[in-house]
Design a protein around this motif. Structure first.
Motif, PDB file in Angstrom:
ATOM      1  N   MET A  83       0.831  -1.191   0.000  1.00 49.45           N
ATOM      2  CA  MET A  83       0.000   0.000   0.000  1.00 49.45           C
ATOM      3  C   MET A  83       0.870   1.247   0.000  1.00 49.45           C
ATOM      4  N   LEU A  84       0.605   2.154  -0.950  1.00 49.58           N
ATOM      5  CA  LEU A  84       1.299   3.429  -1.032  1.00 49.58           C
ATOM      6  C   LEU A  84       0.327   4.524  -0.581  1.00 49.58           C
ATOM      7  N   THR A  85       0.724   5.325   0.398  1.00 49.96           N
ATOM      8  CA  THR A  85      -0.198   6.331   0.899  1.00 49.96           C
ATOM      9  C   THR A  85       0.503   7.425   1.675  1.00 49.96           C
ATOM     10  N   ALA A  86      -0.160   8.571   1.739  1.00 51.40           N
ATOM     11  CA  ALA A  86       0.340   9.680   2.552  1.00 51.40           C
ATOM     12  C   ALA A  86      -0.138   9.560   3.982  1.00 51.40           C
ATOM     13  N   ARG A  87      -1.009   8.605   4.250  1.00 55.70           N
ATOM     14  CA  ARG A  87      -1.533   8.404   5.606  1.00 55.70           C
ATOM     15  C   ARG A  87      -0.502   7.640   6.429  1.00 55.70           C
ATOM     16  N   GLY A  88       0.090   8.314   7.415  1.00 53.33           N
ATOM     17  CA  GLY A  88       1.157   7.681   8.176  1.00 53.33           C
ATOM     18  C   GLY A  88       0.788   7.306   9.592  1.00 53.33           C
ATOM     19  N   ASP A  89      -0.448   7.618  10.013  1.00 51.82           N
ATOM     20  CA  ASP A  89      -0.850   7.313  11.378  1.00 51.82           C
ATOM     21  C   ASP A  89      -1.034   5.811  11.559  1.00 51.82           C
ATOM     22  N   GLU A  90      -0.780   5.345  12.777  1.00 48.72           N
ATOM     23  CA  GLU A  90      -0.863   3.912  13.053  1.00 48.72           C
ATOM     24  C   GLU A  90      -2.239   3.322  12.753  1.00 48.72           C
ATOM     25  N   PRO A  91      -3.360   3.977  13.127  1.00 51.92           N
ATOM     26  CA  PRO A  91      -4.673   3.397  12.791  1.00 51.92           C
ATOM     27  C   PRO A  91      -4.863   3.194  11.287  1.00 51.92           C
ATOM     28  N   ASP A  92      -4.312   4.127  10.479  1.00 51.66           N
ATOM     29  CA  ASP A  92      -4.419   3.973   9.028  1.00 51.66           C
ATOM     30  C   ASP A  92      -3.589   2.798   8.537  1.00 51.66           C
ATOM     31  N   LYS A  93      -2.401   2.635   9.118  1.00 45.47           N
ATOM     32  CA  LYS A  93      -1.567   1.500   8.751  1.00 45.47           C
ATOM     33  C   LYS A  93      -2.272   0.185   9.071  1.00 45.47           C
ATOM     34  N   ILE A  94      -2.862   0.137  10.246  1.00 45.65           N
ATOM     35  CA  ILE A  94      -3.577  -1.077  10.666  1.00 45.65           C
ATOM     36  C   ILE A  94      -4.743  -1.357   9.727  1.00 45.65           C
ATOM     37  N   ALA A  95      -5.459  -0.297   9.326  1.00 42.84           N
ATOM     38  CA  ALA A  95      -6.587  -0.466   8.408  1.00 42.84           C
ATOM     39  C   ALA A  95      -6.121  -1.044   7.083  1.00 42.84           C
ATOM     40  N   GLY A  96      -4.991  -0.551   6.575  1.00 45.89           N
ATOM     41  CA  GLY A  96      -4.459  -1.065   5.317  1.00 45.89           C
ATOM     42  C   GLY A  96      -4.040  -2.512   5.416  1.00 45.89           C
ATOM     43  N   LEU A  97      -3.375  -2.861   6.512  1.00 44.15           N
ATOM     44  CA  LEU A  97      -2.923  -4.243   6.701  1.00 44.15           C
ATOM     45  C   LEU A  97      -4.105  -5.176   6.923  1.00 44.15           C
ATOM     46  N   ASP A  98      -5.101  -4.705   7.669  1.00 46.45           N
ATOM     47  CA  ASP A  98      -6.287  -5.523   7.907  1.00 46.45           C
ATOM     48  C   ASP A  98      -7.056  -5.774   6.613  1.00 46.45           C
ATOM     49  N   ALA A  99      -6.950  -4.846   5.665  1.00 47.09           N
ATOM     50  CA  ALA A  99      -7.631  -5.016   4.378  1.00 47.09           C
ATOM     51  C   ALA A  99      -6.940  -6.044   3.495  1.00 47.09           C
ATOM     52  N   GLY A 100      -5.715  -6.430   3.867  1.00 48.05           N
ATOM     53  CA  GLY A 100      -5.014  -7.461   3.103  1.00 48.05           C
ATOM     54  C   GLY A 100      -3.672  -7.049   2.552  1.00 48.05           C
ATOM     55  N   ALA A 101      -3.248  -5.804   2.828  1.00 54.13           N
ATOM     56  CA  ALA A 101      -1.931  -5.379   2.348  1.00 54.13           C
ATOM     57  C   ALA A 101      -0.833  -6.146   3.074  1.00 54.13           C
ATOM     58  N   ASP A 102       0.253  -6.451   2.353  1.00 53.08           N
ATOM     59  CA  ASP A 102       1.381  -7.160   2.950  1.00 53.08           C
ATOM     60  C   ASP A 102       2.408  -6.207   3.531  1.00 53.08           C
ATOM     61  N   ASP A 103       2.418  -4.992   3.036  1.00 51.35           N
ATOM     62  CA  ASP A 103       3.350  -3.991   3.532  1.00 51.35           C
ATOM     63  C   ASP A 103       2.738  -2.621   3.290  1.00 51.35           C
ATOM     64  N   TYR A 104       3.331  -1.597   3.902  1.00 49.25           N
ATOM     65  CA  TYR A 104       2.747  -0.268   3.927  1.00 49.25           C
ATOM     66  C   TYR A 104       3.877   0.738   3.794  1.00 49.25           C
ATOM     67  N   ILE A 105       3.847   1.555   2.736  1.00 52.44           N
ATOM     68  CA  ILE A 105       4.904   2.532   2.489  1.00 52.44           C
ATOM     69  C   ILE A 105       4.294   3.928   2.477  1.00 52.44           C
ATOM     70  N   THR A 106       4.794   4.798   3.349  1.00 52.36           N
ATOM     71  CA  THR A 106       4.251   6.142   3.490  1.00 52.36           C
ATOM     72  C   THR A 106       4.961   7.118   2.562  1.00 52.36           C
ATOM     73  N   LYS A 107       4.189   7.905   1.841  1.00 51.13           N
ATOM     74  CA  LYS A 107       4.733   8.953   0.983  1.00 51.13           C
ATOM     75  C   LYS A 107       5.166  10.141   1.845  1.00 51.13           C
ATOM     76  N   PRO A 108       6.255  10.821   1.487  1.00 51.94           N
ATOM     77  CA  PRO A 108       7.186  10.485   0.405  1.00 51.94           C
ATOM     78  C   PRO A 108       8.113   9.347   0.828  1.00 51.94           C
ATOM     79  N   PHE A 109       8.531   8.532  -0.109  1.00 46.51           N
ATOM     80  CA  PHE A 109       9.409   7.399   0.178  1.00 46.51           C
ATOM     81  C   PHE A 109      10.576   7.424  -0.790  1.00 46.51           C
ATOM     82  N   SER A 110      11.676   6.798  -0.421  1.00 48.84           N
ATOM     83  CA  SER A 110      12.830   6.702  -1.312  1.00 48.84           C
ATOM     84  C   SER A 110      12.621   5.527  -2.258  1.00 48.84           C
ATOM     85  N   THR A 111      13.117   5.662  -3.472  1.00 49.30           N
ATOM     86  CA  THR A 111      12.979   4.566  -4.429  1.00 49.30           C
ATOM     87  C   THR A 111      13.759   3.340  -3.980  1.00 49.30           C
TER      88      THR A 111
END
Length: 238
Positions: A83-111
């Motif tokens: 999941m690529l997103t600007a949402r960096g708060d822990e509840p948002d990360k948990i929501a993404g992982l609970d939806a089935g994401a395997d990993d979570y990368i917060t924008k901006p990120f290094s290539t």
């Protein structure tokens, strides 16, 4: 000719998508870009990718909704999703992982970080196979019969502990970090936190009984299985 890993990039911002696609190509991947959920579904129906890079904020259907939908479908449920997103708060990360994401990368990120994360989930899809048998310090593991014994006494191990022991025994005397053990033992693209390794090492030691001290903790580095009998083992044998 070796097939390049196919990466489906689902991102509605063209500038970000172009940057990601260019870097994927330069790092040995075959990227495909989709600007929304409908386009992404068409790409999935045509060719199943090896990895999906999925933006959280998309027009019409969100990335979280798409991840949940694809996880529920038999054809796409095993495809790793980052999941690529600007949402960096822990509840948002948990929501993404609970939806089935395997990993979570917060924008901006290094290539460099993005490429490393992609390689990591690909490695976890292909954990090392458990084959043959191995014996160390009277500890014997037979992969074909799925049996483990110490000093000719049978031991009962769960499936994860069995794979973990096999990997440690076939790479004895080497120190393995938690991240390395996740890549080599767990596989299956499932998101697992590193502290889970500690839990399974503890269970492995308990199941090994007197042989448990063969599995050493190397402070600040990880775990190692030693071929040298520890004092506790010598005393138990005597």
């Amino acid at each position: 000719m070796k097939r390049l890993p196919r990466v489906l990039v689902v991102e509605d911002e063209p500038a970000i998508a172009e940057l990601v696609v260019v870097n994927l190509r330069h790092n040995g991947f075959a990227p495909v870009w989709a600007a929304d959920g409908e386009a992404a579904q068409r790409e999935l129906d045509a060719v199943l990718p090896d990895v999906i890079l999925l933006d959280w904020m998309l027009p019409s259907e969100s990335g979280v909704a798409l991840a949940r939908k694809w996880r529920a479908q038999s054809r796409t449920k095993a495809v790793p999703i980052l999941m690529l997103t600007a949402r960096g708060d822990e509840p948002d990360k948990i929501a993404g992982l609970d939806a089935g994401a395997d990993d979570y990368i917060t924008k901006p990120f290094s290539t460099q970080e993005l490429m490393a994360r992609i390689r990591a989930v690909l490695r976890r899809r292909s954990p090392e196979q458990v084959l043959g048998s191995v014996s160390i310090a009277e500890l014997v593991l037979d992969a074909q019969t799925h049996r483990v014994s110490y000093q000719d006494q049978a031991l009962k191990l769960g499936p994860t502990e069995f794979k973990l022991l096999y990997y440690l025994m076939t790479h004895a005397e080497r120190v393995h970090s938690r991240a390395q053990l996740l890549d080599k033992v767990w596989g299956d693209h499932v998101f697992i936190e590193e502290r889970t390794v500690d839990v399974h090492v503890k269970r492995l030691r308990e199941a090994l009984g007197a042989a448990g001290s063969l599995v050493e903790t190397v402070r600040g580095a990880g775990y190692r299985l030693t071929a040298r009998p520890q004092p506790a083992l010598v005393a138990a044998k005597a």
